[in-house]
Scaffold this motif. Structure first.
Motif, PDB file in Angstrom:
ATOM      1  N   GLY A   1      -2.961 -36.274  37.531  1.00  0.00           N
ATOM      2  CA  GLY A   1      -2.362 -35.906  38.805  1.00  0.00           C
ATOM      3  C   GLY A   1      -0.850 -35.955  38.838  1.00  0.00           C
ATOM      4  N   PHE A   2      -0.225 -35.790  37.691  1.00  0.00           N
ATOM      5  CA  PHE A   2       1.236 -35.729  37.616  1.00  0.00           C
ATOM      6  C   PHE A   2       1.662 -34.314  37.260  1.00  0.00           C
ATOM      7  CE2 PHE A   2       0.392 -40.192  37.013  1.00  0.00           C
ATOM      8  CZ  PHE A   2       1.481 -40.853  37.566  1.00  0.00           C
ATOM      9  N   HIS A   3       2.907 -33.975  37.581  1.00  0.00           N
ATOM     10  CA  HIS A   3       3.485 -32.694  37.167  1.00  0.00           C
ATOM     11  C   HIS A   3       4.826 -32.956  36.478  1.00  0.00           C
ATOM     12  CE1 HIS A   3       5.377 -33.313  41.137  1.00  0.00           C
ATOM     13  NE2 HIS A   3       6.388 -32.626  40.645  1.00  0.00           N
ATOM     14  N   PRO A   4       5.184 -32.127  35.484  1.00  0.00           N
ATOM     15  CA  PRO A   4       6.461 -32.305  34.793  1.00  0.00           C
ATOM     16  C   PRO A   4       7.623 -32.033  35.749  1.00  0.00           C
ATOM     17  CG  PRO A   4       5.046 -30.736  33.626  1.00  0.00           C
ATOM     18  CD  PRO A   4       4.404 -31.018  34.939  1.00  0.00           C
ATOM     19  N   THR A   5       8.679 -32.827  35.630  1.00  0.00           N
ATOM     20  CA  THR A   5       9.873 -32.606  36.451  1.00  0.00           C
ATOM     21  C   THR A   5      11.014 -32.088  35.577  1.00  0.00           C
ATOM     22  OG1 THR A   5      10.450 -34.962  36.314  1.00  0.00           O
ATOM     23  CG2 THR A   5       9.215 -34.231  38.277  1.00  0.00           C
ATOM     24  N   VAL A   6      11.650 -32.965  34.820  1.00  0.00           N
ATOM     25  CA  VAL A   6      12.770 -32.534  33.968  1.00  0.00           C
ATOM     26  C   VAL A   6      12.622 -33.111  32.567  1.00  0.00           C
ATOM     27  CG1 VAL A   6      14.400 -32.311  35.891  1.00  0.00           C
ATOM     28  CG2 VAL A   6      14.283 -34.444  34.621  1.00  0.00           C
TER      29      VAL A   6
ATOM     30  N   TYR B   1       7.718 -37.105  34.592  1.00  0.00           N
ATOM     31  CA  TYR B   1       6.626 -36.596  35.427  1.00  0.00           C
ATOM     32  C   TYR B   1       6.639 -37.324  36.766  1.00  0.00           C
ATOM     33  CZ  TYR B   1       4.635 -35.194  30.888  1.00  0.00           C
ATOM     34  OH  TYR B   1       4.428 -34.666  29.640  1.00  0.00           O
ATOM     35  N   ALA B   2       6.242 -36.612  37.803  1.00  0.00           N
ATOM     36  CA  ALA B   2       6.057 -37.211  39.122  1.00  0.00           C
ATOM     37  C   ALA B   2       4.631 -36.949  39.578  1.00  0.00           C
ATOM     38  CB  ALA B   2       7.041 -36.603  40.119  1.00  0.00           C
TER      39      ALA B   2
ATOM     40  N   ALA C   1      -3.239 -35.289  29.260  1.00  0.00           N
ATOM     41  CA  ALA C   1      -3.842 -36.400  29.994  1.00  0.00           C
ATOM     42  C   ALA C   1      -3.021 -36.744  31.236  1.00  0.00           C
ATOM     43  CB  ALA C   1      -3.978 -37.623  29.092  1.00  0.00           C
ATOM     44  N   ILE C   2      -1.706 -36.709  31.114  1.00  0.00           N
ATOM     45  CA  ILE C   2      -0.832 -37.000  32.264  1.00  0.00           C
ATOM     46  C   ILE C   2      -1.057 -35.967  33.371  1.00  0.00           C
ATOM     47  CG2 ILE C   2       1.585 -37.145  33.033  1.00  0.00           C
ATOM     48  CD1 ILE C   2       2.220 -38.230  30.158  1.00  0.00           C
ATOM     49  N   LEU C   3      -1.156 -34.697  32.976  1.00  0.00           N
ATOM     50  CA  LEU C   3      -1.431 -33.648  33.962  1.00  0.00           C
ATOM     51  C   LEU C   3      -2.791 -33.890  34.627  1.00  0.00           C
ATOM     52  CD1 LEU C   3      -0.193 -30.469  32.056  1.00  0.00           C
ATOM     53  CD2 LEU C   3       1.060 -31.859  33.727  1.00  0.00           C
TER      54      LEU C   3
END
Length: 185
Positions: free
Chosen positions: A103-108, A42-43, A98-100
């Motif tokens: 303020g994170f979004h999935p990358t790879v 996630y970024a 919770a990660i979303l």
């Protein structure tokens, strides 16, 4: 964020994993059994590939042997020298949500088979990364003020002393997978 323990590593593409295993066995190193790791990277929202990773927090959600580990890494000197915080969590889907929400979004997605070993203060990882091939990582947990590039140079000298064909990479697995998926055949 430079106080505390930093994870500093070097990474290599390995042409012949069996040759690496033999070279390390000659030094008394035996790898663990294989473990399958399923990582979602996630970024932070607003960051995308092509931008610098230094000073930015990145998250990872790993499942291995039925356990889920949440990790936040902040690259300091370079992508492979990070302040790291990791803890086990009970539910992967709940932690993903919770990660979303943070303020994170999935990358790879990074799926690999990993074997580990220890030699002195080093953790050695032999990875077979789906879609990328075999890699060798050497990690050191460093608490003193030494420059990451100095530690990486020491780890690289050790890797080169093994006499095995290794191609050094300064990129993280997520960046390597992203680059490989962008290649048009």
């Amino acid at each position: 964020m430079t106080d505390g323990i930093r994870e500093i590593e070097v990474k290599y593409r390995v042409a012949e994993p069996d040759a690496l295993i033999r070279a390390l066995a000659a030094k008394g190193v035996a790898f663990s059994a294989e473990a399958r790791q399923d990582d979602q990277a996630y970024a932070a929202n607003g960051w995308d590939y092509g931008q610098s990773k230094q000073g930015r927090a990145f998250a990872r959600l790993r499942t291995q042997d039925g356990r889920h580990l949440f990790c936040v890494k902040t690259p300091l000197d370079n992508e492979l020298a990070c302040q790291e915080h990791e803890t086990e969590v009970l539910g992967r889907s709940e932690m993903h949500a919770a990660i979303l929400a943070m303020g994170f979004h999935p990358t790879v997605r990074i799926v690999k088979t990993r074997r580990t070993a220890r030699l002195g203060d080093m953790v050695l990882c032999l990875d077979e990364v789906d879609g990328l091939g075999a890699f060798f990582e050497i990690e050191a947990m460093v608490g003193d003020g030494r420059a990451a590039t100095q530690v990486q140079a020491e780890l690289d000298r050790f890797a080169r002393s093994l006499g095995v064909e290794l191609e050094r990479s300064t990129a993280t697995y997520d960046s390597l997978i992203r680059a490989a998926s962008a290649v048009v055949v």
